[in-house]
Design a protein around this motif. Structure first.
Motif, PDB file in Angstrom:
ATOM      1  N   VAL A  74       6.504  -8.359  12.431  1.00  7.19           N
ATOM      2  CA  VAL A  74       6.611  -7.001  11.909  1.00  7.19           C
ATOM      3  C   VAL A  74       5.218  -6.389  11.977  1.00  7.19           C
ATOM      4  N   ARG A  75       5.080  -5.323  12.747  1.00 12.16           N
ATOM      5  CA  ARG A  75       3.766  -4.707  12.950  1.00 12.16           C
ATOM      6  C   ARG A  75       3.742  -3.296  12.367  1.00 12.16           C
ATOM      7  N   CYS A  76       2.586  -2.940  11.778  1.00 10.99           N
ATOM      8  CA  CYS A  76       2.347  -1.602  11.253  1.00 10.99           C
ATOM      9  C   CYS A  76       0.985  -1.140  11.761  1.00 10.99           C
ATOM     10  N   THR A  77       0.875   0.100  12.193  1.00  9.49           N
ATOM     11  CA  THR A  77      -0.432   0.616  12.578  1.00  9.49           C
ATOM     12  C   THR A  77      -1.291   0.885  11.350  1.00  9.49           C
ATOM     13  N   SER A  78      -0.651   1.067  10.196  1.00  7.76           N
ATOM     14  CA  SER A  78      -1.341   1.115   8.900  1.00  7.76           C
ATOM     15  C   SER A  78      -0.313   0.796   7.828  1.00  7.76           C
ATOM     16  N   LEU A  79      -0.781   0.275   6.716  1.00  7.46           N
ATOM     17  CA  LEU A  79       0.108  -0.116   5.623  1.00  7.46           C
ATOM     18  C   LEU A  79      -0.378   0.563   4.350  1.00  7.46           C
ATOM     19  N   THR A  80       0.528   1.264   3.655  1.00 13.04           N
ATOM     20  CA  THR A  80       0.157   2.027   2.462  1.00 13.04           C
ATOM     21  C   THR A  80       1.076   1.665   1.304  1.00 13.04           C
ATOM     22  N   LEU A  81       0.481   1.447   0.150  1.00 18.18           N
ATOM     23  CA  LEU A  81       1.220   1.212  -1.090  1.00 18.18           C
ATOM     24  C   LEU A  81       0.845   2.294  -2.083  1.00 18.18           C
ATOM     25  N   THR A  82       1.851   2.977  -2.621  1.00 20.54           N
ATOM     26  CA  THR A  82       1.635   3.968  -3.671  1.00 20.54           C
ATOM     27  C   THR A  82       2.409   3.517  -4.899  1.00 20.54           C
ATOM     28  N   SER A  83       1.672   3.331  -6.000  1.00 22.47           N
ATOM     29  CA  SER A  83       2.276   2.845  -7.237  1.00 22.47           C
ATOM     30  C   SER A  83       2.108   3.873  -8.342  1.00 22.47           C
ATOM     31  N   THR A  84       3.178   4.096  -9.092  1.00 24.55           N
ATOM     32  CA  THR A  84       3.118   4.999 -10.247  1.00 24.55           C
ATOM     33  C   THR A  84       3.131   4.208 -11.551  1.00 24.55           C
ATOM     34  N   ARG A  85       2.908   2.904 -11.464  1.00 27.06           N
ATOM     35  CA  ARG A  85       3.009   2.050 -12.647  1.00 27.06           C
ATOM     36  C   ARG A  85       1.738   2.054 -13.496  1.00 27.06           C
ATOM     37  N   TRP A  86       0.696   2.768 -13.054  1.00 30.12           N
ATOM     38  CA  TRP A  86      -0.543   2.851 -13.815  1.00 30.12           C
ATOM     39  C   TRP A  86      -0.674   4.189 -14.551  1.00 30.12           C
ATOM     40  N   GLY A  87       0.417   4.932 -14.664  1.00 34.60           N
ATOM     41  CA  GLY A  87       0.343   6.255 -15.287  1.00 34.60           C
ATOM     42  C   GLY A  87      -0.025   7.296 -14.254  1.00 34.60           C
ATOM     43  N   GLU A  88      -1.207   7.160 -13.658  1.00 37.14           N
ATOM     44  CA  GLU A  88      -1.585   7.978 -12.515  1.00 37.14           C
ATOM     45  C   GLU A  88      -1.196   7.217 -11.246  1.00 37.14           C
ATOM     46  N   ALA A  89      -1.037   7.969 -10.163  1.00 39.94           N
ATOM     47  CA  ALA A  89      -0.688   7.323  -8.901  1.00 39.94           C
ATOM     48  C   ALA A  89      -1.874   6.509  -8.395  1.00 39.94           C
ATOM     49  N   VAL A  90      -1.604   5.274  -8.020  1.00 45.28           N
ATOM     50  CA  VAL A  90      -2.597   4.400  -7.402  1.00 45.28           C
ATOM     51  C   VAL A  90      -2.164   4.182  -5.959  1.00 45.28           C
ATOM     52  N   LYS A  91      -3.077   4.410  -5.034  1.00 46.78           N
ATOM     53  CA  LYS A  91      -2.722   4.337  -3.614  1.00 46.78           C
ATOM     54  C   LYS A  91      -3.660   3.385  -2.895  1.00 46.78           C
ATOM     55  N   VAL A  92      -3.082   2.463  -2.126  1.00 41.68           N
ATOM     56  CA  VAL A  92      -3.859   1.501  -1.349  1.00 41.68           C
ATOM     57  C   VAL A  92      -3.453   1.633   0.108  1.00 41.68           C
ATOM     58  N   THR A  93      -4.433   1.838   0.986  1.00 44.44           N
ATOM     59  CA  THR A  93      -4.160   1.989   2.414  1.00 44.44           C
ATOM     60  C   THR A  93      -5.022   1.013   3.194  1.00 44.44           C
ATOM     61  N   GLU A 225       5.387 -15.537 -14.481  1.00 41.10           N
ATOM     62  CA  GLU A 225       6.528 -14.715 -14.090  1.00 41.10           C
ATOM     63  C   GLU A 225       6.319 -13.244 -14.446  1.00 41.10           C
ATOM     64  N   ALA A 226       5.429 -12.960 -15.406  1.00 35.00           N
ATOM     65  CA  ALA A 226       5.151 -11.566 -15.767  1.00 35.00           C
ATOM     66  C   ALA A 226       4.653 -10.783 -14.566  1.00 35.00           C
ATOM     67  N   PHE A 227       3.975 -11.456 -13.621  1.00 35.30           N
ATOM     68  CA  PHE A 227       3.377 -10.759 -12.491  1.00 35.30           C
ATOM     69  C   PHE A 227       4.342 -10.570 -11.329  1.00 35.30           C
ATOM     70  N   ARG A 228       5.603 -10.977 -11.514  1.00 33.71           N
ATOM     71  CA  ARG A 228       6.603 -10.598 -10.508  1.00 33.71           C
ATOM     72  C   ARG A 228       6.831  -9.096 -10.537  1.00 33.71           C
ATOM     73  N   LYS A 229       6.428  -8.449 -11.626  1.00 31.90           N
ATOM     74  CA  LYS A 229       6.502  -6.982 -11.717  1.00 31.90           C
ATOM     75  C   LYS A 229       5.357  -6.318 -10.966  1.00 31.90           C
ATOM     76  N   GLY A 230       4.439  -7.131 -10.414  1.00 29.03           N
ATOM     77  CA  GLY A 230       3.266  -6.593  -9.752  1.00 29.03           C
ATOM     78  C   GLY A 230       2.053  -6.753 -10.649  1.00 29.03           C
ATOM     79  N   PHE A 231       0.958  -6.112 -10.258  1.00 28.88           N
ATOM     80  CA  PHE A 231      -0.237  -6.102 -11.089  1.00 28.88           C
ATOM     81  C   PHE A 231      -0.392  -4.686 -11.618  1.00 28.88           C
ATOM     82  N   ASN A 232       0.122  -4.449 -12.812  1.00 27.88           N
ATOM     83  CA  ASN A 232       0.144  -3.113 -13.399  1.00 27.88           C
ATOM     84  C   ASN A 232       0.178  -3.268 -14.925  1.00 27.88           C
ATOM     85  N   PRO A 233       0.044  -2.171 -15.677  1.00 23.32           N
ATOM     86  CA  PRO A 233       0.012  -2.293 -17.136  1.00 23.32           C
ATOM     87  C   PRO A 233       1.226  -2.997 -17.723  1.00 23.32           C
ATOM     88  N   ASP A 234       2.429  -2.730 -17.176  1.00 21.20           N
ATOM     89  CA  ASP A 234       3.630  -3.384 -17.699  1.00 21.20           C
ATOM     90  C   ASP A 234       3.536  -4.898 -17.550  1.00 21.20           C
TER      91      ASP A 234
END
Length: 346
Positions: A74-93, A225-234
């Motif tokens: 699986v190939r991507c020319t770029s990979l972006t993650l946008t998370s709203t789990r920190w209250g403000e949007a967090v974006k990783v590219t 198992e708490a981190f199956r939700k990702g790395f966020n405040p929840d």
């Protein structure tokens, strides 16, 4: 008169059979590969939809799925993650990335990512990450394992009004493995981190030297198992409420002539700051947090309650007073070190 017997015609079946069999096998394998290809695409789409429902949106630019005949890529020319789990949007590219799975080893996937990456964090902060080479692998068969190897990683955190802080190393390795021996209720994951040629501003300030160093950490994370939700405040709050701990079974670090070894335990305090206690022993340290210690380490350790940590009984190391993290402050025995307060994680 002599009768001539007709010559028996020799069958050519065995002449063509291998080629026919090869064609049949190739057709069967092609069908199997395209079946797996379709399953992978469907699972990727399901996973992406599931992530959106949990507040995380992944974007794989110009996604392509190939790798015939023995791999799924699986190939991507770029990979972006946008998370709203920190209250403000967090974006990783990140730059181009490829995820590879072998048809004959379905329980293992390998990731290769191309530098650079940028994270836009809360409160206007940005994290820029570069590396020379980065490879990661994930195995989800028991025991589950994850490994990451990076050459020349470089991280720069920029905070408005404060400026930029840089961390770099010549090489970094991270290994995670679900612990197969501890009770299931511990949800324990063993980890090992090794970094060479490190430059860490916090440690530079603590020891008063800019020399590059090495860091080796081994331990266990509980309630993982708490981190199956990702790395966020929840996830962090769930981990804190579950009394999760980061048990450091081995700490070993060098920085110029300074050597440190020990063990300890870290956790999250109700203020969302890192807390815990470390039992350390050291050699070759001239100052700690601006306090000149020189050859006084042994006297300080005895006076303020230092004791040799079991995991750090390396020859030549002198026990330090207990190091405690409380309310965002760092204490050496009863003395508070003149360092910047630790910020809440969320």
């Amino acid at each position: 008169m002599t009768d001539t017997l007709p010559t028996r015609r020799r069958s050519r079946f065995w002449l063509y059979a291998p080629f026919v069999l090869l064609v049949v096998l190739a057709a069967a394998w092609s069908g199997f590969w395209f079946h797996v290809h379709g399953r992978v695409v469907a699972e990727i789409d399901k996973a992406l939809a599931r992530e959106v429902s949990q507040g995380r949106t992944w974007t794989c630019a110009d996604r392509s799925v190939g790798g015939f005949p023995f791999r799924i890529e699986v190939r991507c020319t770029s990979l972006t993650l946008t998370s709203t789990r920190w209250g403000e949007a967090v974006k990783v590219t990140s730059g181009p990335a490829v995820v590879v799975g072998q048809i004959y080893s379905p329980g293992l996937v390998i990731l290769e990512a191309t530098s650079p990456a940028r994270a836009t964090l809360t409160e206007g902060r940005t994290l820029d990450v570069t590396w020379k080479q980065l490879d990661a692998s994930l195995a989800w068969r028991q025991p589950e394992r994850f490994a990451l190897v990076a050459a020349e990683p470089n991280l720069t955190l920029t905070t408005p009004g404060i400026g930029a802080e840089n961390w770099r190393a010549s090489a970094l390795e991270l290994h995670l493995r679900r612990n197969p021996t501890r009770p299931a209720t511990d949800q324990a994951v063993d980890f090992a981190v090794s970094a060479k040629g490190t430059v860490l501003p916090l440690i530079d300030a603590l020891l008063g030297t800019p020399d590059a160093g090495t860091v080796d950490l081994e331990g266990t994370l509980t309630q993982s198992e708490a981190f199956r939700k990702g790395f966020n405040p929840d996830a962090l709050e769930s981990w804190r409420n579950a009394n999760g701990t980061l048990d450091l079974g081995r700490i070993a670090a060098t920085k110029g002539p300074a050597r440190i070894g020990g063990s300890g335990q870290l956790l999250l305090e109700p203020t969302h700051q890192v807390g815990g206690d470390l039992q350390l022993a050291a050699a070759g340290i001239e100052q700690i947090g601006g306090i000149r210690v020189g050859n006084l380490l042994g006297g300080l350790g005895g006076l303020l309650g230092g004791r040799p940590p079991a995991a750090a009984a390396a020859p030549g190391l002198t026990p330090l007073p207990p190091v405690s993290l409380r309310g965002g402050r760092v204490f050496l025995g009863p003395l508070r070190l003149p360092l910047k307060p630790l910020l809440p994680l969320y």
